[in-house]
Each structure stands twice: as structure tokens, then as C-alpha cells.
Motif scaffolding. Sequence first.
Motif, PDB file in Angstrom:
ATOM      1  N   GLN A   1      -8.984  10.971  -3.419  1.00 48.85           N
ATOM      2  CA  GLN A   1      -8.047  11.824  -4.146  1.00 48.85           C
ATOM      3  C   GLN A   1      -8.630  12.266  -5.485  1.00 48.85           C
ATOM      4  OE1 GLN A   1      -6.311  12.600  -1.551  1.00 48.85           O
ATOM      5  NE2 GLN A   1      -4.317  12.500  -2.565  1.00 48.85           N
ATOM      6  N   SER A   2      -9.365  11.384  -6.141  1.00 47.12           N
ATOM      7  CA  SER A   2      -9.990  11.749  -7.417  1.00 47.12           C
ATOM      8  C   SER A   2     -11.032  12.848  -7.211  1.00 47.12           C
ATOM      9  CB  SER A   2     -10.637  10.521  -8.058  1.00 47.12           C
ATOM     10  OG  SER A   2      -9.666   9.554  -8.367  1.00 47.12           O
TER      11      SER A   2
ATOM     12  N   ASN B   1      -8.685   1.592  -3.094  1.00 51.04           N
ATOM     13  CA  ASN B   1      -9.831   2.120  -3.835  1.00 51.04           C
ATOM     14  C   ASN B   1     -10.441   3.323  -3.120  1.00 51.04           C
ATOM     15  OD1 ASN B   1     -11.831   1.996  -5.972  1.00 51.04           O
ATOM     16  ND2 ASN B   1     -13.244   1.247  -4.418  1.00 51.04           N
ATOM     17  N   ASN B   2     -10.578   3.231  -1.782  1.00 51.29           N
ATOM     18  CA  ASN B   2     -11.123   4.362  -1.028  1.00 51.29           C
ATOM     19  C   ASN B   2     -10.222   5.590  -1.146  1.00 51.29           C
ATOM     20  OD1 ASN B   2     -13.332   2.909  -0.176  1.00 51.29           O
ATOM     21  ND2 ASN B   2     -12.432   2.308   1.775  1.00 51.29           N
ATOM     22  N   PHE B   3      -8.917   5.381  -1.016  1.00 46.11           N
ATOM     23  CA  PHE B   3      -7.989   6.509  -1.097  1.00 46.11           C
ATOM     24  C   PHE B   3      -8.009   7.134  -2.491  1.00 46.11           C
ATOM     25  CE2 PHE B   3      -3.685   8.145  -2.005  1.00 46.11           C
ATOM     26  CZ  PHE B   3      -3.635   9.147  -1.045  1.00 46.11           C
TER      27      PHE B   3
ATOM     28  N   GLY C   1      -8.479  -6.450   1.790  1.00 48.57           N
ATOM     29  CA  GLY C   1      -8.349  -5.199   2.526  1.00 48.57           C
ATOM     30  C   GLY C   1      -7.486  -4.189   1.787  1.00 48.57           C
ATOM     31  N   LEU C   2      -6.422  -4.672   1.137  1.00 48.67           N
ATOM     32  CA  LEU C   2      -5.559  -3.788   0.359  1.00 48.67           C
ATOM     33  C   LEU C   2      -6.325  -3.141  -0.790  1.00 48.67           C
ATOM     34  CD1 LEU C   2      -2.799  -2.648  -0.489  1.00 48.67           C
ATOM     35  CD2 LEU C   2      -2.389  -4.799  -1.701  1.00 48.67           C
TER      36      LEU C   2
ATOM     37  N   GLU D   1       0.821  -1.207   0.000  1.00 41.73           N
ATOM     38  CA  GLU D   1       0.000   0.000   0.000  1.00 41.73           C
ATOM     39  C   GLU D   1       0.856   1.258   0.000  1.00 41.73           C
ATOM     40  OE1 GLU D   1      -3.911   1.723   2.417  1.00 41.73           O
ATOM     41  OE2 GLU D   1      -2.978  -0.184   2.971  1.00 41.73           O
ATOM     42  N   LEU D   2       1.997   1.223   0.683  1.00 42.48           N
ATOM     43  CA  LEU D   2       2.900   2.374   0.668  1.00 42.48           C
ATOM     44  C   LEU D   2       3.431   2.645  -0.731  1.00 42.48           C
ATOM     45  CD1 LEU D   2       4.922   1.829   3.973  1.00 42.48           C
ATOM     46  CD2 LEU D   2       3.490   3.808   3.413  1.00 42.48           C
TER      47      LEU D   2
END
Length: 420
Positions: free
Chosen positions: A235-236, A229-231, A223-224, A191-192
Motif C-alpha cells: 500500500q505504501s 508488513n507485506n500489505f 504470521g500476523l 488483521e481485519l
Amino acid sequence: MAFVSRILFAALAGCLALDIAAAAEAPVAYKLSPGDTVEIGIASIAERTQRAIVQMDGSIALPEFGMIPVGGLTPAELQTRMEAVLPTKIVHQRLPDGREQMIVIKPSDVTAVIAEYRPIYVTGDVLTPGQQTYRPLMTVRQAIAVAGGFSLLRSRASQSGPDPVDLRRDYESIWGDYIRDYFHGARIRAELQNQAEFDMQPPQGSPLSNALISAVAQAEAEGLKISLNNFQQEQSYLDKTAKDAEAQVEVLLKREQTEAAAVKQDEDDLARVTKSFESGNLTNSRLADVRRAVLMSSSRALETSVELMRTRRQQEDSVRQQERNENQRRIGLLNELRDTDLRLAETTARLHAASQKLQPSGASALPLPIAGETFQARITITGGAGDASRGRPADQDTEVAPGDTIEVRFSSELQSAAIQ
């Protein structure tokens, strides 16, 4: 003649021996005993299908038919008994319109089967001793499996020192913690780096099942995906807000230029009108109209400038919020990764300690086999149908009968091996 007689006698003896052997191998038909449940059905009266438990005296109670003795009967004999008893009764059935109808039962309409057998019991050195539902052709192996498998806990209740089973349980529990944090750390690193996948291969040496490890890895992978997807959606949204603000800034800049030109034109008109007014060529009302026009155009230009400043501020805030979200996300992930790595280090130390406890002095680095996995248990079957085969040792492939009690005990040789 005597020779022919001897041949015939030998042939007859051989046939008799084959018949005896076949009879010995034929399975003995089960006989009903107290505690069994039978199901009696009548094809012509489907709603009259009912179940009855065989009582202690060997009889069953059927409404409208009374007490019927069935104890000691085989399933075939039960069917024959019901075909003989039930047709002797006249059954009254009430129709939907309220009228009562007499129904004559024919033998071919009757069905009688054993619905439930007496339960069996498993006791001794198993994980969960107790009562079990009997199933036809059930074996000792299946009964022990339902009871949770073998367990040395009861056979070693008086054993001093740590129990190998407890040590192995702790060892596998620690491995569960390690697997959880191992894949969680891999997920955080992915994720990083904004990667949607990570290496789902388990670490070597795990004693846990592949299905369990795969489930843990799959949960972290899901979970990843959800977290990324949420982030990305957030951001979008901020990026779209910034682009909309940028487009609005361009529109406001053009409006600002137009209104500035209008203000300049109105100011020029005001200068000409003022000069004409001072020369006496215009009235006071004309001068007031021109001044009002200059004031209105100046106000519109000022409002546009204020809106332009606000839109630019919104654009800057959206860009800053994107940067802030990314920084906070990375800080949170780095802190979580730090805690996960610390837990992994602690779990690794616990694994080394548990592994050392599982091996004797001078042993290799590999842990010892689990006590009880490669040893045989002593199994005795009692009760059941009461035939001569009961009450003696049996193996795991022996079939059990309704009412049997399976006793599992580990021999002293197994106990000695488990205490090593």
C-alpha cells in the motif's frame, strides 16, 4: 578384670559391626564382560589410541600387542593390567621424514578406560521397547523414559471396547486442532482491524502443554506481523506512486498553461504576419517560418495534454489499486475467518463427544484421568552382572548395570482399574 575384658570385647564387636555395615554399603566395582568396549591410550604416541571390544573369551585384540585377557577385571585392574603388559613391548613409529623410531612405553604413559558399556534392554509395557545405550548410574526410571514411558497398549491387547489411552490420544489430538484454529481466528480478527497483536491467552481446559500452546500462538503472531508488513509495504508503494503522479500532474498543468500562452502568442504573430503578407510588406518565406512556429508550439501543447491525461490516469489507477487491494484482502480474510469458525464449531462438537467417551455413566463433566498415569507397574531386572540382586522386582529408582534386561508389566489390578 573380667569387667574390663567384657568392655573391650564389646568395643571390638561394635567396630567389627561398623566395618561390616560399611562394606555392605560400599558399591561393588564393575567387572568387564564380553560386549564392553575399552579404550587404550599411550601418552607418548597419541595417534595409537584405540578401542577394542571384549570378546566372548574375555580378551581384547590390540595390534602389535596381540590378545590380552581382560574379562572379569575392574577398571582399576584393567589399568594395572595395561601398565604391566604394554611397557613390555617395543613400538615402532615412522617419522614424517620416513625414518623409523623405536619408542619405549612407560607405565605412566598408559591409560585404560571403559569407553562403552554393554547395552541394556527394556521390554514389556513401554512405548518403544528395545536396546538402549548404558550410561553410568543409569536408573530404571531413566531407561523407561528413553523407551517412551509406560504404555498399556500391549497389556490390554485383548481388552474389548475402546481403549482409554486411544480415547485420550484422540481427545488431545482434537484439542490440538482446536488450539490451532482458535489462535488462527484470533489472528485473522486482529488483521481485519489492522492490529499488530491479539490475545495470546489459551482457552481454558486445554490438556496440552503450555510450551506447545505458546509455540502455536507465537507462530500465528509472527504470521500476523509478516502479513501486515507485506500489505503495508504494498500500500505504501501504491501511495507513493499516486503522490508522484499527483506531483507530475501539477508540473504538467503549469507546462500546459505556459505552452497554451506560447501557442496564443504564436497565433497572434501569425495573424500579424499574414496581414502584412497580404499587404505586400513581407515575403512568403517569413510567413512560412511563422506558420511552422505555430505548428511546433501546438504540437508541444498537444503532447503535454496527452501526457497530462496519462499521468492522471496513472494516479487514478494507483488509488483504485489501493482500494482493490484492501477490498480483496478483507474478502479473503473474511472467507478464511468463516472457514476457521466452521472448523472451530466442528472441533468443539468433536471435543464434547470425546469428553463424553472419556467419562463413565453419571460422571461429572470433567474427563477421567488417563489410565496408567497414577498406577504402578511391576518392574523386574534380569541379566546384568549376575549377582543375587538380579532377577527380582525393582522400583524406578533402582540402578541398572550393563547388559541388564528391564521388564515392565502392569499388574492385573492396574488392568482392572484401566478398564473402568
